[in-house]
Design a protein around this motif. Sequence first.
Motif, PDB file in Angstrom:
ATOM      1  N   ILE A  11       0.826  -1.274   0.002  1.00 22.60           N
ATOM      2  CA  ILE A  11       0.182   0.048   0.172  1.00 22.60           C
ATOM      3  C   ILE A  11       0.923   1.181   0.032  1.00 22.60           C
ATOM      4  O   ILE A  11       1.814   1.241   0.751  1.00 22.60           O
ATOM      5  N   ILE A  12       0.677   2.378  -0.909  1.00 21.99           N
ATOM      6  CA  ILE A  12       1.239   3.333  -0.900  1.00 21.99           C
ATOM      7  C   ILE A  12       0.424   4.544  -0.643  1.00 21.99           C
ATOM      8  O   ILE A  12      -0.535   4.726  -1.289  1.00 21.99           O
ATOM      9  N   LEU A  43      -7.929   4.357  -3.735  1.00 22.58           N
ATOM     10  CA  LEU A  43      -9.139   4.718  -2.629  1.00 22.58           C
ATOM     11  C   LEU A  43      -8.696   5.633  -1.651  1.00 22.58           C
ATOM     12  O   LEU A  43      -7.382   5.775  -1.567  1.00 22.58           O
ATOM     13  N   PRO A  44      -9.403   6.392  -1.026  1.00 21.04           N
ATOM     14  CA  PRO A  44      -9.099   7.152   0.012  1.00 21.04           C
ATOM     15  C   PRO A  44      -8.107   6.533   1.296  1.00 21.04           C
ATOM     16  O   PRO A  44      -8.695   5.482   1.485  1.00 21.04           O
ATOM     17  N   THR A  45      -7.541   7.256   1.800  1.00 24.33           N
ATOM     18  CA  THR A  45      -6.599   6.399   2.762  1.00 24.33           C
ATOM     19  C   THR A  45      -7.046   5.919   3.947  1.00 24.33           C
ATOM     20  O   THR A  45      -6.906   4.682   4.394  1.00 24.33           O
ATOM     21  N   THR A  58       4.282   2.003   2.286  1.00 29.79           N
ATOM     22  CA  THR A  58       5.016   3.260   2.172  1.00 29.79           C
ATOM     23  C   THR A  58       4.229   4.559   2.118  1.00 29.79           C
ATOM     24  O   THR A  58       3.417   4.722   1.840  1.00 29.79           O
ATOM     25  N   VAL A  59       4.677   5.418   3.131  1.00 26.13           N
ATOM     26  CA  VAL A  59       3.782   6.708   3.313  1.00 26.13           C
ATOM     27  C   VAL A  59       4.488   8.008   2.596  1.00 26.13           C
ATOM     28  O   VAL A  59       5.913   8.131   3.009  1.00 26.13           O
ATOM     29  N   LEU A  60       4.030   8.375   1.802  1.00 24.05           N
ATOM     30  CA  LEU A  60       4.424   9.903   0.994  1.00 24.05           C
ATOM     31  C   LEU A  60       3.777  10.993   1.437  1.00 24.05           C
ATOM     32  O   LEU A  60       3.086  11.205   0.738  1.00 24.05           O
ATOM     33  N   GLY A  61       4.313  11.343   2.624  1.00 22.66           N
ATOM     34  CA  GLY A  61       3.494  12.434   3.162  1.00 22.66           C
ATOM     35  C   GLY A  61       3.470  13.603   2.553  1.00 22.66           C
ATOM     36  O   GLY A  61       2.504  14.568   2.503  1.00 22.66           O
TER      37      GLY A  61
END
Length: 441
Positions: A11-12, A43-45, A58-61
């Motif tokens: 999940i990204i 879809l929405p996080t 992976t979190v791409l803030g």
Amino acid sequence: MSTPPILVDQIIEARWIIPVEPDDTTLEHHSLVIQGERILDLLPTEQARQRYTARETTVLGEHILMPGLVNLHCHAAMTLLRGLADDLPLMRWLQEAIWPTEARHVGHAFVHDGSLLAAAEMLKGGITTCNDMYFYPDATAQAFARVGLRSVLGITVIDFPSGYGQNAEEYIAKGLAAREAWGQHPLIRFAIAPHAPYTVSDQNFERLGQLAEDLDLPIHVHLHETAQEVADSLRDHGQRPIARLDALGLLSPRLIAVHAVHLDETDRSTLAARGCSVAHCPTSNMKLASGAAPVADLVARGIPVGLGSDGAASNNRLDLLREMQQASLLAKLTTGDAAALPAHQILRMATLEGARALGMDADIGSLVPGKLADLCAVKLDAPETQPCYHPISHLVHVLGREAVSDVWVSGKRCLTQGKLLQITNTELLSVAQLWQNKIHL
């Protein structure tokens, strides 16, 4: 009883996701779900966190996540000739500098090493697919496969001899052998690649057109790049190059016309009627003073137009983010219309339209469930990128390739935090220095 979350591979989560389809869409705080090589969901996080659990998250803030870029025209191995012959028009550049240097140095090792440098440069700039035209496609395939770059490799044909082959028959035989050797590789495809109207005869064009039809391959050819090319064709064949190729049966949806700068009304109408695509290379065209392609008009006619870097010998960067900006500004300048080719249309050219030209739009070019997970993440955490009101505009007019942080091809990460995972800078620099020393001896 609540439904347990579904286990997936990746999940990204991203601050912004630009899927390209639907057009001109920016999704905020969304997640891309990957299973194996393909996109499973978008879809929405908050919904993704409830519905899925992942082996890797992976979190791409402060990033944009978008499709990997498609470089629709390149000569990858010519990276070893970067900056060797600047400030010359096309035919002098070819005849006085490039062709003589190639005659002395081009071989399997040259092509492999130049393609390795090119693949690394492209991945670091967010390019995940390259449509290449050069000799020794087997060497290019080896280099691209090593670092994980998706590619379409040209079965390149010219009428005159080189170190690679003596005639069209040998060029074709070697290209087909490479296609046979790499036919099962998931990242490697092939195209028929006659170099240009001024280097290929009618007989060989007809033969290559039939071969492309028999094998169901794209045709990748330089076409109407310079005014001289058109004038010489009228002198030698009594026809403009597009009319000549049309009479020979080459114009169809499988044909990618590279450059397509000098087009009259009949040329444009013919390209549209035959369903051809165009590879627009704005920086190379400007650098060689070839002219400015009428891209806004081509797009208005429904002609698929993708973006290409050309080779590093005539650009001198394999940088599609820069090509996006150049294409946008050049269209506005040449049409006198500030609304020509807005940012979302430019991004589509660099992704989905390039994929469409290659016949690969069912698999790549946009972030749609079912497509391959070819992705590029671009960071917006530097002060010079702020404020950001319109992320798609930032991609075209603000961000450079140094902002690319992460790249995936078929769901496999190739670049993380700007660092290539399959090769080191030390090796790449060693390769570049070796060839600089050889070429300058």
